[in-house]
Scaffold this active site. Structure first.
Site, PDB file in Angstrom:
ATOM      1  N   HIS A  18      31.181  39.070  34.509  1.00  0.00           N
ATOM      2  CA  HIS A  18      31.891  40.366  34.539  1.00  0.00           C
ATOM      3  C   HIS A  18      31.017  41.470  33.936  1.00  0.00           C
ATOM      4  O   HIS A  18      30.950  42.573  34.472  1.00  0.00           O
ATOM      5  CB  HIS A  18      33.189  40.297  33.716  1.00  0.00           C
ATOM      6  CG  HIS A  18      34.243  39.383  34.257  1.00  0.00           C
ATOM      7  ND1 HIS A  18      34.834  38.400  33.491  1.00  0.00           N
ATOM      8  CD2 HIS A  18      34.839  39.311  35.468  1.00  0.00           C
ATOM      9  CE1 HIS A  18      35.752  37.774  34.209  1.00  0.00           C
ATOM     10  NE2 HIS A  18      35.775  38.301  35.425  1.00  0.00           N
ATOM     11  N   LYS A  42      48.665  34.815  37.850  1.00  0.00           N
ATOM     12  CA  LYS A  42      48.599  33.579  37.062  1.00  0.00           C
ATOM     13  C   LYS A  42      48.917  33.913  35.605  1.00  0.00           C
ATOM     14  O   LYS A  42      48.637  35.026  35.163  1.00  0.00           O
ATOM     15  CB  LYS A  42      47.203  32.969  37.191  1.00  0.00           C
ATOM     16  CG  LYS A  42      46.109  34.011  37.150  1.00  0.00           C
ATOM     17  CD  LYS A  42      44.873  33.597  37.899  1.00  0.00           C
ATOM     18  CE  LYS A  42      43.926  34.806  37.934  1.00  0.00           C
ATOM     19  NZ  LYS A  42      42.844  34.725  38.813  1.00  0.00           N
ATOM     20  N   ARG A  91      30.762  36.371  43.935  1.00  0.00           N
ATOM     21  CA  ARG A  91      29.886  35.313  43.446  1.00  0.00           C
ATOM     22  C   ARG A  91      29.408  34.452  44.606  1.00  0.00           C
ATOM     23  O   ARG A  91      28.231  34.372  44.897  1.00  0.00           O
ATOM     24  CB  ARG A  91      30.636  34.440  42.427  1.00  0.00           C
ATOM     25  CG  ARG A  91      30.933  35.166  41.126  1.00  0.00           C
ATOM     26  CD  ARG A  91      31.966  34.439  40.334  1.00  0.00           C
ATOM     27  NE  ARG A  91      33.202  34.297  41.111  1.00  0.00           N
ATOM     28  CZ  ARG A  91      34.342  33.878  40.633  1.00  0.00           C
ATOM     29  NH1 ARG A  91      34.416  33.503  39.381  1.00  0.00           N
ATOM     30  NH2 ARG A  91      35.410  33.791  41.389  1.00  0.00           N
ATOM     31  N   SER A 129      36.376  32.606  34.530  1.00  0.00           N
ATOM     32  CA  SER A 129      37.062  32.574  33.236  1.00  0.00           C
ATOM     33  C   SER A 129      37.759  31.242  32.994  1.00  0.00           C
ATOM     34  O   SER A 129      37.794  30.743  31.865  1.00  0.00           O
ATOM     35  CB  SER A 129      38.098  33.706  33.156  1.00  0.00           C
ATOM     36  OG  SER A 129      37.471  34.934  33.326  1.00  0.00           O
TER      37      SER A 129
HETATM   38  O1  PNS Z   1      40.478  38.932  38.148  1.00  0.00           O
HETATM   39  P1  PNS Z   1      41.468  38.725  39.245  1.00  0.00           P
HETATM   40  O2  PNS Z   1      42.619  37.870  38.752  1.00  0.00           O
HETATM   41  O3  PNS Z   1      40.836  38.177  40.494  1.00  0.00           O
HETATM   42  O4  PNS Z   1      42.061  40.169  39.599  1.00  0.00           O
HETATM   43  C1  PNS Z   1      43.062  40.326  40.557  1.00  0.00           C
HETATM   44  C2  PNS Z   1      43.666  41.751  40.532  1.00  0.00           C
HETATM   45  C3  PNS Z   1      44.159  42.086  39.143  1.00  0.00           C
HETATM   46  C4  PNS Z   1      42.606  42.745  40.937  1.00  0.00           C
HETATM   47  C5  PNS Z   1      44.828  41.776  41.576  1.00  0.00           C
HETATM   48  O5  PNS Z   1      45.693  40.718  41.324  1.00  0.00           O
HETATM   49  C6  PNS Z   1      45.611  43.092  41.540  1.00  0.00           C
HETATM   50  O6  PNS Z   1      45.130  44.097  42.001  1.00  0.00           O
HETATM   51  N1  PNS Z   1      46.844  43.048  40.978  1.00  0.00           N
HETATM   52  C7  PNS Z   1      47.697  44.197  40.864  1.00  0.00           C
HETATM   53  C8  PNS Z   1      48.862  44.127  41.853  1.00  0.00           C
HETATM   54  C9  PNS Z   1      48.449  44.646  43.210  1.00  0.00           C
HETATM   55  O7  PNS Z   1      48.098  45.779  43.392  1.00  0.00           O
HETATM   56  N2  PNS Z   1      48.502  43.740  44.203  1.00  0.00           N
HETATM   57  C10 PNS Z   1      48.076  44.012  45.548  1.00  0.00           C
HETATM   58  C11 PNS Z   1      46.567  43.870  45.676  1.00  0.00           C
HETATM   59  S1  PNS Z   1      46.152  43.343  47.278  1.00  0.00           S
END
Ligand code: PNS
Length: 169
Positions: A18, A42, A91, A129
């Site tokens: 990150h 999650k 990645r 993570s």
């Molecule tokens: O690090 P991650 O868990 O891959 O991040 C995922 C994240 C936080 C970017 C995604 O879950 C998100 O944007 N969540 C907010 C809710 C939202 O907008 N959902 C629609 C996105 S398609």
């Protein structure tokens, strides 16, 4: 044109992969908001405050990067920040399906922001993570995988778990 980017994620906890992405984004954009999601799909090991603190302590050298958190839809937060870009780290090919779906959904909801994928350094291409948490939980050395403050926090959590187990809690 504004040059503001949002780098959203769970960061549970932040890894050197990150950090590598944040450093790359900080060169390309005038301002970068690292946005910690408040309601991850999650369940999280660390609280939002803990995750944010770990990020802040890991990037004191990046003056144009701010750490915040957000609730609800990412695109609403991106709009509020007047950001033109959503940064995501890539990645391996295995990331692609999920990222592709998310990028196109976000574009549908807010076409003014472009999702930009940055490749992490090859040294961190296997890192996530969840793996870091698992290694730390089992007493492995994570100092090469996460910033020093995060390694310390993970070690503290492990010792706390050991103490609780000894007390039979
Ligand atoms: O690090 P991650 O868990 O891959 O991040 C995922 C994240 C936080 C970017 C995604 O879950 C998100 O944007 N969540 C907010 C809710 C939202 O907008 N959902 C629609 C996105 S398609």
């Amino acid at each position: 044109m504004n040059r503001i980017a949002v780098y959203p994620g769970s960061f549970d906890p932040i890894t050197k992969g990150h950090i590598d992405v944040i450093e790359r984004a900080a060169v390309l954009f005038e301002r970068v908001y690292v946005a910690v999601v408040r309601n991850p799909a999650k369940s999280a090991a660390f609280t939002v405050a803990e995750r944010s603190e770990m990020i802040r302590r890991s990037i004191p050298h990046l003056k144009n990067v701010k750490v915040e958190s957000f609730d609800g839809l990412l695109t609403n937060y991106v709009k509020k920040k007047r950001s033109c870009a959503i940064i995501r780290g890539l990645r391996a090919v295995s990331d692609f399906d999920y990222e592709f779906q998310m990028a196109l959904t976000n574009r549908k909801m807010y076409p003014k922001a472009e999702t930009i994928f940055l490749m992490t350094d090859a040294r961190y291409s296997y890192l996530n993570s969840g793996l870091v948490r698992q290694i730390a939980k089992l007493g492995g050395d994570v100092r090469e995988l996460v910033p020093p403050y995060v390694a310390k926090r993970l070690e503290n959590s492990r010792q706390r778990r050991v103490r609780l187990r000894r007390k039979g809690l």
